[in-house]
Scaffold this motif. Structure first.
Motif, PDB file in Angstrom:
ATOM      1  N   VAL A  72       0.898  -1.159  -0.170  1.00 39.21           N
ATOM      2  CA  VAL A  72      -0.069  -0.162  -0.097  1.00 39.21           C
ATOM      3  C   VAL A  72       0.809   1.092   0.227  1.00 39.21           C
ATOM      4  CG1 VAL A  72      -1.730   1.215   1.164  1.00 39.21           C
ATOM      5  CG2 VAL A  72      -1.857  -1.380   1.127  1.00 39.21           C
ATOM      6  N   LEU A  73       1.861   1.168   0.862  1.00 44.35           N
ATOM      7  CA  LEU A  73       2.617   2.449   0.939  1.00 44.35           C
ATOM      8  C   LEU A  73       3.669   2.529  -0.056  1.00 44.35           C
ATOM      9  CD1 LEU A  73       3.061   2.333   4.835  1.00 44.35           C
ATOM     10  CD2 LEU A  73       1.345   3.323   3.550  1.00 44.35           C
ATOM     11  N   GLY A  74       4.015   1.457  -0.829  1.00 46.69           N
ATOM     12  CA  GLY A  74       5.008   1.432  -1.841  1.00 46.69           C
ATOM     13  C   GLY A  74       4.291   1.258  -3.234  1.00 46.69           C
ATOM     14  N   ARG A  75       3.172   1.770  -3.417  1.00 47.64           N
ATOM     15  CA  ARG A  75       2.812   1.567  -4.855  1.00 47.64           C
ATOM     16  C   ARG A  75       3.025   2.785  -5.593  1.00 47.64           C
ATOM     17  NH1 ARG A  75      -2.862   3.670  -5.136  1.00 47.64           N
ATOM     18  NH2 ARG A  75      -3.062   5.220  -3.503  1.00 47.64           N
ATOM     19  N   ASP A  76       3.685   3.612  -5.329  1.00 44.67           N
ATOM     20  CA  ASP A  76       3.864   4.960  -5.798  1.00 44.67           C
ATOM     21  C   ASP A  76       4.473   4.922  -7.233  1.00 44.67           C
ATOM     22  OD1 ASP A  76       3.133   6.031  -3.796  1.00 44.67           O
ATOM     23  OD2 ASP A  76       4.766   7.354  -3.119  1.00 44.67           O
ATOM     24  N   LYS A  77       5.545   3.964  -7.600  1.00 40.28           N
ATOM     25  CA  LYS A  77       5.886   3.646  -8.484  1.00 40.28           C
ATOM     26  C   LYS A  77       5.175   3.274  -9.748  1.00 40.28           C
ATOM     27  CE  LYS A  77       9.687   2.907 -11.353  1.00 40.28           C
ATOM     28  NZ  LYS A  77      10.650   2.087 -11.387  1.00 40.28           N
ATOM     29  N   GLY A  78       4.354   2.357  -9.235  1.00 42.70           N
ATOM     30  CA  GLY A  78       3.178   1.712 -10.136  1.00 42.70           C
ATOM     31  C   GLY A  78       2.332   2.807 -10.710  1.00 42.70           C
ATOM     32  N   MET A  79       1.938   3.554  -9.683  1.00 40.93           N
ATOM     33  CA  MET A  79       0.690   4.550  -9.999  1.00 40.93           C
ATOM     34  C   MET A  79       1.780   5.698 -10.954  1.00 40.93           C
ATOM     35  SD  MET A  79      -1.898   4.323  -8.326  1.00 40.93           S
ATOM     36  CE  MET A  79      -2.630   5.905  -7.782  1.00 40.93           C
ATOM     37  N   GLU A  80       3.045   5.778 -10.901  1.00 39.38           N
ATOM     38  CA  GLU A  80       3.547   6.750 -11.763  1.00 39.38           C
ATOM     39  C   GLU A  80       3.559   6.159 -13.396  1.00 39.38           C
ATOM     40  OE1 GLU A  80       7.895   7.374 -10.728  1.00 39.38           O
ATOM     41  OE2 GLU A  80       7.114   8.199  -8.727  1.00 39.38           O
ATOM     42  N   THR A  81       4.086   4.748 -13.232  1.00 38.07           N
ATOM     43  CA  THR A  81       3.860   4.189 -14.532  1.00 38.07           C
ATOM     44  C   THR A  81       2.542   4.294 -15.313  1.00 38.07           C
ATOM     45  OG1 THR A  81       5.769   2.649 -13.807  1.00 38.07           O
ATOM     46  CG2 THR A  81       4.444   2.061 -15.868  1.00 38.07           C
ATOM     47  N   HIS A  82       1.675   4.256 -14.507  1.00 39.79           N
ATOM     48  CA  HIS A  82       0.246   4.245 -14.977  1.00 39.79           C
ATOM     49  C   HIS A  82      -0.023   5.591 -15.443  1.00 39.79           C
ATOM     50  CE1 HIS A  82      -3.271   1.592 -14.979  1.00 39.79           C
ATOM     51  NE2 HIS A  82      -2.300   0.700 -14.424  1.00 39.79           N
ATOM     52  N   ALA A  83       0.015   6.557 -14.649  1.00 43.95           N
ATOM     53  CA  ALA A  83      -0.027   8.008 -14.619  1.00 43.95           C
ATOM     54  C   ALA A  83       0.865   8.474 -16.001  1.00 43.95           C
ATOM     55  CB  ALA A  83       0.386   8.939 -13.682  1.00 43.95           C
ATOM     56  N   PHE A  84       1.850   8.081 -16.172  1.00 46.75           N
ATOM     57  CA  PHE A  84       2.822   8.414 -17.283  1.00 46.75           C
ATOM     58  C   PHE A  84       1.953   7.896 -18.744  1.00 46.75           C
ATOM     59  CE2 PHE A  84       5.979   6.875 -20.387  1.00 46.75           C
ATOM     60  CZ  PHE A  84       6.659   8.178 -20.629  1.00 46.75           C
ATOM     61  N   LEU A  85       1.664   6.618 -18.696  1.00 47.38           N
ATOM     62  CA  LEU A  85       1.222   5.883 -19.854  1.00 47.38           C
ATOM     63  C   LEU A  85      -0.279   6.693 -20.139  1.00 47.38           C
ATOM     64  CD1 LEU A  85       2.122   2.153 -19.437  1.00 47.38           C
ATOM     65  CD2 LEU A  85       2.815   3.630 -21.141  1.00 47.38           C
ATOM     66  N   GLU A  86      -1.064   6.859 -19.135  1.00 44.37           N
ATOM     67  CA  GLU A  86      -2.437   7.578 -19.520  1.00 44.37           C
ATOM     68  C   GLU A  86      -2.109   8.889 -19.958  1.00 44.37           C
ATOM     69  OE1 GLU A  86      -4.627   4.967 -16.002  1.00 44.37           O
ATOM     70  OE2 GLU A  86      -4.486   7.352 -15.699  1.00 44.37           O
ATOM     71  N   LYS A  87      -1.135   9.699 -19.508  1.00 44.38           N
ATOM     72  CA  LYS A  87      -0.768  10.786 -20.095  1.00 44.38           C
ATOM     73  C   LYS A  87      -0.307  10.906 -21.465  1.00 44.38           C
ATOM     74  CE  LYS A  87       0.888  15.363 -18.956  1.00 44.38           C
ATOM     75  NZ  LYS A  87       2.507  15.862 -18.769  1.00 44.38           N
ATOM     76  N   GLU A  88       0.626  10.027 -21.536  1.00 46.56           N
ATOM     77  CA  GLU A  88       1.272   9.786 -23.030  1.00 46.56           C
ATOM     78  C   GLU A  88       0.134   9.618 -24.036  1.00 46.56           C
ATOM     79  OE1 GLU A  88       4.813   9.462 -24.460  1.00 46.56           O
ATOM     80  OE2 GLU A  88       4.770  11.192 -23.027  1.00 46.56           O
ATOM     81  N   LEU A  89      -0.773   8.512 -23.698  1.00 48.57           N
ATOM     82  CA  LEU A  89      -1.725   8.051 -24.761  1.00 48.57           C
ATOM     83  C   LEU A  89      -3.075   8.649 -24.663  1.00 48.57           C
ATOM     84  CD1 LEU A  89      -1.010   4.021 -23.843  1.00 48.57           C
ATOM     85  CD2 LEU A  89      -0.309   5.218 -25.762  1.00 48.57           C
ATOM     86  N   GLY A  90      -3.051   9.716 -23.788  1.00 48.88           N
ATOM     87  CA  GLY A  90      -4.489  10.419 -23.591  1.00 48.88           C
ATOM     88  C   GLY A  90      -5.584   9.731 -23.320  1.00 48.88           C
ATOM     89  N   VAL A  91      -5.284   8.985 -22.342  1.00 51.20           N
ATOM     90  CA  VAL A  91      -6.428   7.848 -21.676  1.00 51.20           C
ATOM     91  C   VAL A  91      -7.430   8.729 -20.835  1.00 51.20           C
ATOM     92  CG1 VAL A  91      -6.987   6.167 -20.140  1.00 51.20           C
ATOM     93  CG2 VAL A  91      -4.957   6.058 -21.556  1.00 51.20           C
ATOM     94  N   GLU A  92      -8.630   8.858 -21.133  1.00 49.30           N
ATOM     95  CA  GLU A  92      -9.590   9.562 -20.370  1.00 49.30           C
ATOM     96  C   GLU A  92     -10.133   8.452 -19.277  1.00 49.30           C
ATOM     97  OE1 GLU A  92     -13.137  11.503 -22.217  1.00 49.30           O
ATOM     98  OE2 GLU A  92     -12.129  11.270 -23.885  1.00 49.30           O
ATOM     99  N   LYS A  93      -9.932   9.145 -18.062  1.00 49.61           N
ATOM    100  CA  LYS A  93     -10.386   8.394 -16.641  1.00 49.61           C
ATOM    101  C   LYS A  93     -11.920   8.214 -16.763  1.00 49.61           C
ATOM    102  CE  LYS A  93      -6.875   8.518 -13.908  1.00 49.61           C
ATOM    103  NZ  LYS A  93      -6.231   7.193 -13.395  1.00 49.61           N
ATOM    104  N   SER A  94     -12.223   7.029 -16.102  1.00 48.38           N
ATOM    105  CA  SER A  94     -13.583   6.559 -16.065  1.00 48.38           C
ATOM    106  C   SER A  94     -13.859   5.717 -14.721  1.00 48.38           C
ATOM    107  CB  SER A  94     -14.155   5.887 -17.184  1.00 48.38           C
ATOM    108  OG  SER A  94     -15.301   5.007 -16.973  1.00 48.38           O
ATOM    109  N   SER A  95     -15.079   5.828 -14.435  1.00 46.72           N
ATOM    110  CA  SER A  95     -15.266   5.180 -13.141  1.00 46.72           C
ATOM    111  C   SER A  95     -16.098   4.037 -13.522  1.00 46.72           C
ATOM    112  CB  SER A  95     -15.795   6.138 -12.080  1.00 46.72           C
ATOM    113  OG  SER A  95     -17.277   6.582 -12.749  1.00 46.72           O
TER     114      SER A  95
END
Lengths: 205, 205
Positions: B74-97
């Motif tokens: 839980v506390l060490g998940r930042d790296k995974g979130m970073e990768t995710h956020a980077f890819l989402e930004k690069e690829l223009g992914v629209e967030k959805s719930s």
């Protein structure tokens, strides 16, 4: 009535559930008995898990609601069990404890909903309970006597009274419909998948 | 190692998961980006629910195990979130719930498992965590740079350390494997369905 509102909100999904090919074929009497037997096995497993979810959800209900639900549903379920047992015996259904992924997923949804709040649980539970009233009436005149026997239970006054208790309980929710509608919708989708799984005889886990 | 035993018990199901067409296509670089973007959205929703299940399950763990799991995951998940956020930004992914029924069902399974006992939860969780280590290594040499970036995280030492914590925790279970194997198997089936849903771009609920 809140349940009516939920139903009109998702009328297409509702109709895809109560009017599923499986139901139509029971009505016309040309559903292969193998599919019906398959359904009975999965339905028994479903009911067991549904009851657990009911029990869990009563912890979150006002006491009088909990008592009413428990006495009408849990303590009054003998008739349904009788019909099930009669059909299983007549048709030589072999009991099994192996759920399909569909049965497992649907019942996980019910168990989950039962931990969120009683309005959420009721919204998730109503498609099954109320929908079967409607389906029972549709299948009641089937030329197949097994399907008629099955339908007679769900078309009975006893079953209708049980459903009323649940629909009236739902009416005591005075929050916003957005807090509960997804639980209702997801159950409508699972109900469709449940018929489809029996139609396809989905391989148990 | 108990996790190894579970894997050998269901090796075919394991291989259908880590070797799914979706993974093969990432490896070869010919998976359409639309499918990958679809996957990223559902994966984010999955991870959020998975974390809730982890939190719930820690209540049932020995304290030292709970602390170790919480700090590594839980506390060490930042790296995974970073990768995710980077890819989402690069690829223009629209967030959805909006989850698919597959994402919803799989995460209900995890949430349910988390209430049964820590061995059951770990067994249900391991396919996701451990399998991605293996998949990361497979996709690492993809000609597609986005898929490589994605794989680098799951093939990293940091991620492997996190998985070890979970596999070692599983080894502290000294009951019978029959008490946990179904949780593992069901997750393997859901993982296959999860890839398939991204491949088919299953309509969200």
């Amino acid at each position: 009535m809140l349940a009516e509102n939920l139903k009109s909100l998702y009328l297409d999904e509702w109709n895809r559930y109560v009017g599923h090919e499986f139901v139509r074929r029971m009505e016309h009497g040309d559903l292969p008995l193998e599919n019906f037997k398959f359904y009975l096995v999965q339905d028994s497993l479903y009911v067991e898990e549904m009851l657990r979810a009911v029990m869990r959800s009563t912890e979150l209900m006002p006491n009088d609601m909990a008592i009413r639900i428990l006495s009408s549903v849990v303590l009054g379920r003998d008739k349904g069990m009788e019909t099930h047992a009669f059909l299983e015996k007549e048709l030589g259904v072999e009991k099994s404890s192996r759920m399909t992924m569909t049965t497992y997923s649907y019942t996980r949804h019910l168990r989950y909903s039962s931990t969120i709040g009683w309005p959420q649980f009721l919204a998730a539970w109503i498609p099954c309970m109320w929908g079967y009233s409607e389906i029972g009436k549709t299948v009641l005149n089937s030329p197949n006597r097994y399907y008629r026997t099955w339908a007679e239970f769900y078309a009975s006054k006893e079953y209708a009274d049980r459903v009323s208790v649940i629909l009236e309980a739902m009416d005591r929710f005075n929050g916003d419909i957005t807090e509960i509608k997804d639980y209702f919708l997801i159950s409508l989708k699972f109900e469709q998948m449940f018929w489809q799984a029996a139609f396809d005889m989905e391989k148990p886990i």
